[in-house]
Design a protein around this motif. Structure first.
Motif, mmCIF file in Angstrom:
data_model
loop_
_atom_site.group_PDB
_atom_site.id
_atom_site.type_symbol
_atom_site.label_atom_id
_atom_site.label_comp_id
_atom_site.label_asym_id
_atom_site.label_seq_id
_atom_site.Cartn_x
_atom_site.Cartn_y
_atom_site.Cartn_z
ATOM 1 N N GLU A 162 87.012 -18.658 2.433
ATOM 2 C CA GLU A 162 86.955 -18.554 1.110
ATOM 3 C C GLU A 162 85.634 -18.690 0.441
ATOM 4 O OE1 GLU A 162 91.060 -20.714 0.086
ATOM 5 O OE2 GLU A 162 89.627 -21.139 -1.386
ATOM 6 N N GLU A 163 84.869 -19.543 1.512
ATOM 7 C CA GLU A 163 83.478 -19.800 0.780
ATOM 8 C C GLU A 163 82.599 -18.620 1.044
ATOM 9 O OE1 GLU A 163 82.422 -23.616 2.381
ATOM 10 O OE2 GLU A 163 80.560 -23.363 1.034
ATOM 11 N N VAL A 164 82.686 -17.856 2.143
ATOM 12 C CA VAL A 164 81.610 -16.882 2.493
ATOM 13 C C VAL A 164 82.058 -15.562 1.853
ATOM 14 C CG1 VAL A 164 80.395 -15.707 4.376
ATOM 15 C CG2 VAL A 164 81.054 -18.294 4.322
ATOM 16 N N TRP A 165 83.330 -15.255 1.818
ATOM 17 C CA TRP A 165 83.859 -14.068 1.479
ATOM 18 C C TRP A 165 83.027 -13.466 0.031
ATOM 19 C CZ3 TRP A 165 86.310 -10.641 4.160
ATOM 20 C CH2 TRP A 165 86.910 -9.481 3.312
ATOM 21 N N PRO A 166 82.707 -14.334 -0.788
ATOM 22 C CA PRO A 166 82.016 -13.775 -2.078
ATOM 23 C C PRO A 166 80.905 -13.080 -1.813
ATOM 24 C CG PRO A 166 83.023 -15.787 -2.596
ATOM 25 C CD PRO A 166 83.452 -15.353 -0.997
ATOM 26 N N PHE A 167 80.229 -13.117 -0.264
ATOM 27 C CA PHE A 167 78.741 -12.799 -0.334
ATOM 28 C C PHE A 167 79.078 -11.438 0.642
ATOM 29 C CE2 PHE A 167 76.450 -16.209 -1.693
ATOM 30 C CZ PHE A 167 77.272 -17.214 -1.965
ATOM 31 N N THR A 168 80.288 -10.839 0.757
ATOM 32 C CA THR A 168 80.363 -9.906 1.752
ATOM 33 C C THR A 168 80.410 -8.582 0.657
ATOM 34 O OG1 THR A 168 82.754 -9.893 1.228
ATOM 35 C CG2 THR A 168 81.637 -10.799 3.291
ATOM 36 N N GLY A 169 80.694 -8.689 -0.637
ATOM 37 C CA GLY A 169 80.447 -7.367 -1.652
ATOM 38 C C GLY A 169 79.178 -6.963 -1.462
ATOM 39 N N GLU A 170 77.988 -7.587 -1.440
ATOM 40 C CA GLU A 170 76.765 -7.145 -1.523
ATOM 41 C C GLU A 170 76.338 -6.121 -0.387
ATOM 42 O OE1 GLU A 170 73.838 -10.110 -1.111
ATOM 43 O OE2 GLU A 170 72.247 -8.996 -2.059
ATOM 44 N N MET A 171 77.121 -6.480 0.858
ATOM 45 C CA MET A 171 76.732 -5.664 1.790
ATOM 46 C C MET A 171 76.902 -4.052 1.881
ATOM 47 S SD MET A 171 78.523 -7.816 4.848
ATOM 48 C CE MET A 171 78.169 -9.563 5.130
ATOM 49 N N PHE A 172 77.944 -3.719 0.594
ATOM 50 C CA PHE A 172 78.117 -2.463 0.591
ATOM 51 C C PHE A 172 77.886 -1.745 -0.411
ATOM 52 C CE2 PHE A 172 80.587 -2.979 4.383
ATOM 53 C CZ PHE A 172 80.988 -4.334 4.276
ATOM 54 N N LEU A 173 76.900 -2.359 -1.218
ATOM 55 C CA LEU A 173 76.419 -1.744 -2.794
ATOM 56 C C LEU A 173 75.173 -1.168 -2.372
ATOM 57 C CD1 LEU A 173 77.786 -4.581 -4.999
ATOM 58 C CD2 LEU A 173 78.634 -2.339 -4.765
ATOM 59 N N PRO A 174 74.756 -0.149 -2.153
ATOM 60 C CA PRO A 174 73.383 0.415 -1.863
ATOM 61 C C PRO A 174 72.504 0.126 -3.216
ATOM 62 C CG PRO A 174 74.977 2.228 -2.036
ATOM 63 C CD PRO A 174 75.692 0.901 -2.324
ATOM 64 N N THR A 175 71.345 -0.260 -2.922
ATOM 65 C CA THR A 175 70.129 -0.395 -3.921
ATOM 66 C C THR A 175 69.575 0.813 -4.135
ATOM 67 O OG1 THR A 175 68.611 -0.964 -2.117
ATOM 68 C CG2 THR A 175 69.804 -2.812 -3.157
ATOM 69 N N GLU A 176 68.632 0.810 -5.025
ATOM 70 C CA GLU A 176 68.060 2.106 -5.359
ATOM 71 C C GLU A 176 67.203 2.613 -4.296
ATOM 72 O OE1 GLU A 176 69.975 2.663 -8.427
ATOM 73 O OE2 GLU A 176 68.456 4.130 -7.796
ATOM 74 N N TYR A 177 66.404 1.656 -3.450
ATOM 75 C CA TYR A 177 65.849 2.086 -2.539
ATOM 76 C C TYR A 177 66.521 2.556 -1.414
ATOM 77 C CZ TYR A 177 66.228 -2.896 -0.887
ATOM 78 O OH TYR A 177 66.692 -3.894 -0.508
#
Lengths: 252, 118, 313
Positions: A162-177
């Motif tokens: 529960e605590e760590v799950w909210p940090f997984t979304g970032e893994m799949f969102l590509p940045t501009e670079y």
């Protein structure tokens, strides 16, 4: 373009360094001697991988950057790691969960990165894949052990998820670079590896008798890849960089 | 769990004088013997032992503890209690020649609870 | 079945002929007890010894140093494990030895009760503490008890890089800025005497030595090793360009050794008794790790049991 490659490489390096640094906090304090050694091994692997990335990143600069100047002289806003790499260890369950989710991501990432048109990145990915494969295996087994162990361990790993799950979304969102490097097939499109990651995670969580957070619509924390971090990073860097900052320009 | 499983349990409770909080569960991870064959090697050599809850963990622990600087090795693990040995020199061996255990290991012996410091 | 006297004769002749004693060989009960104490104490020292160094991993000043230090500390955990494994062959369980350490019953090398205050301390520990340990350990590779000797051989192979890394850290500091050189000198000032104490009391004050020497689980006397250490370190200190904090450290032409000053045995015994700067913290850290890890160990066992049942079914 060169700048994007530099930033991308830093992102990969920072992920490894910070995750490795966090894991090394367990050294001397593990639940069992054998596990102390195991987790230190993984920390060492990650730090080693980060060095490869930092050394490459240093060559991409026109100045006299080195692996150490990059690791020790940048402030928090210049770090490009995923947030999951910087959040605190918590208990053994939280550390295992972090490592499991992160290394599974790294596995699929490196699997793709091996095909990068950038020879150096491809090479580093290839060298790292064997180690990361082991990290996935080791951490998966611990997730299962804890999930299907005792009532207490199940409670703890559930809380960790529960605590760590909210940090997984970032893994799949590509940045501009990351996006700008896709055209030349340098970077990996992280949104492409989401499905593989989901399947693997689901499989392991099921065997661990844990509920996969399917449609929970969890709010995902993001920003790390662009230098907007949690408050934790500042403290980590203060500790990590202290000597280099207190005695500038020295050899160690 | 080894023969000493429940005996160890009672003894642990009695040893609380040491000041450690020990729960009413046997925390004895079994002992495993580790055998490694190096990359260029022909045979598996005995390198030592370690504790683990099961075989999978034992193999991983063995990899982490005994093969840290080696690549391409083969690892065998066997729970110590399953290794049997012969006495090469009957005359000079343990007081119980019929005993074919490899060690004088406490889990191999059924010791009475009241026995201290052994 | 042989008479004890016959068995004792065979045991003694093996010792005399440098034939290893193995776990199932007959041995005097005292030999077994002494070995258990010596080996487990050595194991405890490795484990507790991780702590003063581990606390600098997160502060190591370069990535290379960070990796090396992490590898070194991890090695120490491994060494502790090899030694616990060797002790277990004598009929004592790991759990019991851990209990003895955490309850304060067992001893460990008192050097680890000193704090690591600066990065230079990490160098000093590698140079002096590991240096002293190596001096003790190399002869033990020929210890009479097989599993102990084999563990020591394994340890010595890995140990060589430990001392080198420490020395190299100090060398870099001594060649560095004024402040770095002062850091190195300061570390030497604080770690020198405790390192000498690592070799134990003077021979005439050492209770266990005689028998241990007879049984070849100790090959050189405390004073012999300590003298060797002083001789070697004095020359290494010269290479570093820092001064050992002992005015009486002077070459004695007649003895062909360095004379050195008196050790403060009060400090030594106090630290052993538990009054060192970090005794309480070191033990507390180990107790904490053990207690916090209980639920983890229980989970692993519970899971293994479940799996076992499934397989059997």
């Amino acid at each position: 373009m060169q700048n994007d490659l530099f930033t991308y490489t830093l992102h990969l390096a920072d992920n490894n360094l910070l995750m490795g640094h966090r894991l090394s906090e367990w050294t001397g304090h593990g639940p069992m001697l054998e596990q102390d050694i195991a987790i230190s091994n993984i920390a060492l692997d990650l730090i080693g991988q980060s060095r490869n990335f930092y050394q490459y990143a240093a060559t991409l600069r026109k100045d006299s950057a080195t692996e150490d100047s990059l690791a020790y002289l940048r402030d928090t806003r210049e770090f490009k790691n995923l947030l999951i790499a910087e959040i605190p260890n918590g208990d053994w369950a939280k550390t295992i969960m972090k490592l499991f989710l992160f290394s599974t991501w790294q596995f699929y990432l490196f699997q793709q990165l091996i095909n990068s048109s950038d020879k150096q990145l491809a090479e580093i990915a290839e060298k790292s894949l064997k180690e990361v494969t082991y990290h996935v295996r080791w951490s998966s087994e611990w997730v299962i052990r804890l999930g299907d162990g005792t009532e207490e361990s199940n409670k703890r790993i559930k809380a960790a998820l529960e605590e760590v799950w909210p940090f997984t979304g970032e893994m799949f969102l590509p940045t501009e670079y990351e996006k700008s490097l896709l055209n030349t097939h340098v970077s990996v499109n992280v949104s492409d590896i989401r499905n593989s990651w989901n399947s693997k995670v689901k499989l392991v969580l099921e065997e661990a008798t844990l509920e996969y957070p399917e449609n929970k619509n969890t709010w995902m924390n993001t920003g790390g890849k662009n230098g907007v971090h949690t408050e934790h990073l500042g403290y980590m860097l203060a500790e990590m960089q202290f000597l280099q900052r207190a005695y500038p320009g020295c050899e160690w | 769990m080894g023969k000493r499983g429940s005996a160890g349990l009672c003894r642990k409770e009695k040893q609380k004088a040491g000041g450690l909080k020990t729960k009413t569960m046997n925390n004895n991870e079994p002992l495993w013997e580790v055998f490694i064959r190096s990359k260029q090697g022909l045979d598996h050599k005995h390198v030592g032992s370690l504790h683990a809850a099961d075989a999978q963990m034992a193999i991983e622990n063995a990899r982490d503890v005994y093969t840290r600087r080696m690549e391409g090795v083969s690892i065998w693990v066997v729970e110590s209690k399953y290794v049997h040995s012969s006495n090469p020199d009957e005359a000079a061996s343990l007081y119980d020649p019929a005993n074919d255990k490899i060690y004088r290991h406490p889990t191999f012996y059924n010791l009475p609870d009241e026995l201290k410091y052994m | 079945m042989m008479a004890t006297e016959e068995l004792r004769k065979i045991f003694n002749s093996k010792i005399a002929e440098e034939i290893r004693i193995e776990p199932k060989d007959w041995m005097p009960e005292d030999y077994r007890k002494t070995l258990i104490r010596q080996i487990s104490q050595h194991a405890h020292s490795e484990i507790v010894g991780m702590l003063p160094e581990a606390n600098w991993i997160t502060r190591a000043p370069t990535l290379k140093r960070k990796a090396i230090l992490l590898a070194k500390v991890q090695d120490e955990a491994g060494h502790g494990l090899y030694l616990y494994a060797a002790a277990e062959t004598m009929g004592i369980a790991r759990e019991e030895m851990v209990d003895q350490l955490l309850s304060g019953k067992a001893k460990y090398s008192s050097i680890f009760n000193y704090p690591t205050l600066t990065w230079a301390d990490i160098g000093a520990i590698g140079w002096l503490v590991d240096g002293a340990a190596i001096m003790n350990q190399v002869p033990l590779c020929r210890a009479s008890y097989g599993p102990y000797a084999r563990a020591m051989i394994r340890i010595c192979k890995e140990e060589s890089f430990h001392q080198r890394q420490g020395f190299e850290i100090l060398l870099t500091l001594c060649k560095g800025s004024k402040e770095q050189k002062e850091m190195a000198q300061d570390a030497l000032n604080r770690w020198w005497w405790p390192s000498l104490m690592m070799f134990g009391p003077n021979d005439d004050a050492s209770p266990h030595s005689a028998l241990s020497m007879q049984w070849k689980i100790k090959r050189f006397s405390n004073d012999e090793l300590r003298q060797k250490f002083v001789d070697v370190c004095r020359e290494q200190a010269d290479i570093l360009g820092i001064t050992i904090p002992d005015e009486k450290l002077v070459w004695n032409e007649e003895r062909q050794h360095y004379d050195f000053g008196d050790i403060n045995w009060d400090e030594f015994y106090n630290v052993i008794k538990g009054n060192g700067p970090c005794n309480k913290e070191r033990l507390a850290a180990r107790v904490s790790a053990h207690e916090n890890g209980e639920w983890v160990r229980e989970a692993a066992l519970a899971y293994a049991e479940k799996k076992n049942k499934k397989q059997v079914a």
